[in-house]
Design a protein around this motif. Structure first.
Motif, PDB file in Angstrom:
ATOM      1  N   LEU A   9       4.221   5.255  10.336  1.00  0.00           N
ATOM      2  CA  LEU A   9       3.449   4.265   9.579  1.00  0.00           C
ATOM      3  C   LEU A   9       2.719   3.319  10.526  1.00  0.00           C
ATOM      4  O   LEU A   9       1.536   3.013  10.325  1.00  0.00           O
ATOM      5  N   LYS A  10       3.391   2.879  11.555  1.00  0.00           N
ATOM      6  CA  LYS A  10       2.777   1.988  12.537  1.00  0.00           C
ATOM      7  C   LYS A  10       1.575   2.673  13.192  1.00  0.00           C
ATOM      8  O   LYS A  10       0.512   2.067  13.353  1.00  0.00           O
ATOM      9  N   THR A  11       1.717   3.940  13.521  1.00  0.00           N
ATOM     10  CA  THR A  11       0.622   4.710  14.114  1.00  0.00           C
ATOM     11  C   THR A  11      -0.566   4.801  13.161  1.00  0.00           C
ATOM     12  O   THR A  11      -1.720   4.763  13.591  1.00  0.00           O
ATOM     13  N   ILE A  12      -0.273   4.905  11.861  1.00  0.00           N
ATOM     14  CA  ILE A  12      -1.341   4.942  10.856  1.00  0.00           C
ATOM     15  C   ILE A  12      -2.052   3.593  10.780  1.00  0.00           C
ATOM     16  O   ILE A  12      -3.278   3.528  10.668  1.00  0.00           O
ATOM     17  N   VAL A  69       4.961  -4.028   5.411  1.00  0.00           N
ATOM     18  CA  VAL A  69       5.316  -2.757   6.041  1.00  0.00           C
ATOM     19  C   VAL A  69       6.611  -2.233   5.421  1.00  0.00           C
ATOM     20  O   VAL A  69       6.735  -1.042   5.127  1.00  0.00           O
ATOM     21  N   ASP A  70       7.579  -3.116   5.190  1.00  0.00           N
ATOM     22  CA  ASP A  70       8.831  -2.722   4.527  1.00  0.00           C
ATOM     23  C   ASP A  70       8.583  -2.113   3.152  1.00  0.00           C
ATOM     24  O   ASP A  70       9.220  -1.133   2.779  1.00  0.00           O
ATOM     25  N   ASP A  71       7.663  -2.703   2.385  1.00  0.00           N
ATOM     26  CA  ASP A  71       7.326  -2.157   1.065  1.00  0.00           C
ATOM     27  C   ASP A  71       6.826  -0.725   1.209  1.00  0.00           C
ATOM     28  O   ASP A  71       7.221   0.158   0.446  1.00  0.00           O
ATOM     29  N   ALA A  72       5.958  -0.508   2.171  1.00  0.00           N
ATOM     30  CA  ALA A  72       5.413   0.837   2.387  1.00  0.00           C
ATOM     31  C   ALA A  72       6.526   1.815   2.741  1.00  0.00           C
ATOM     32  O   ALA A  72       6.580   2.928   2.209  1.00  0.00           O
TER      33      ALA A  72
END
Length: 83
Positions: A9-12, A69-72
């Motif tokens: 996710l961070k990479t996205i 980010v946690d929600d994702a």
């Protein structure tokens, strides 16, 4: 928290960060719009990238819950568990 999912996710998210936000500022608690300054058009791109990367489909109600980010990560994990 699933570190593999977090790293993906961070990479996205990274390519959509504006110049005034550092990669190091991305944390699980980061608010995508208020803290990371992701605009709504880029948020749509992030959602599409998440769908492609994880092989899931995000519905409107998922997007309404998507603030941090946690929600994702929670939504991704829920979708993958149901798949």
């Amino acid at each position: 928290m699933n570190n593999t999912h977090y790293n993906k996710l961070k990479t996205i998210i990274i390519p959509y960060l504006p110049d005034d936000v550092l990669v190091e500022e991305i944390t699980p608690k980061s608010h995508l719009i208020n803290e990371l300054n992701i605009n709504s058009a880029n948020l749509v791109d992030i959602i599409l990238d998440v769908e492609d990367e994880f092989g899931i489909r995000l519905e409107n109600e998922d997007m309404e819950q998507l603030e941090t980010v946690d929600d994702a990560l929670r939504i991704i994990d829920e979708k993958l568990t149901r798949a």
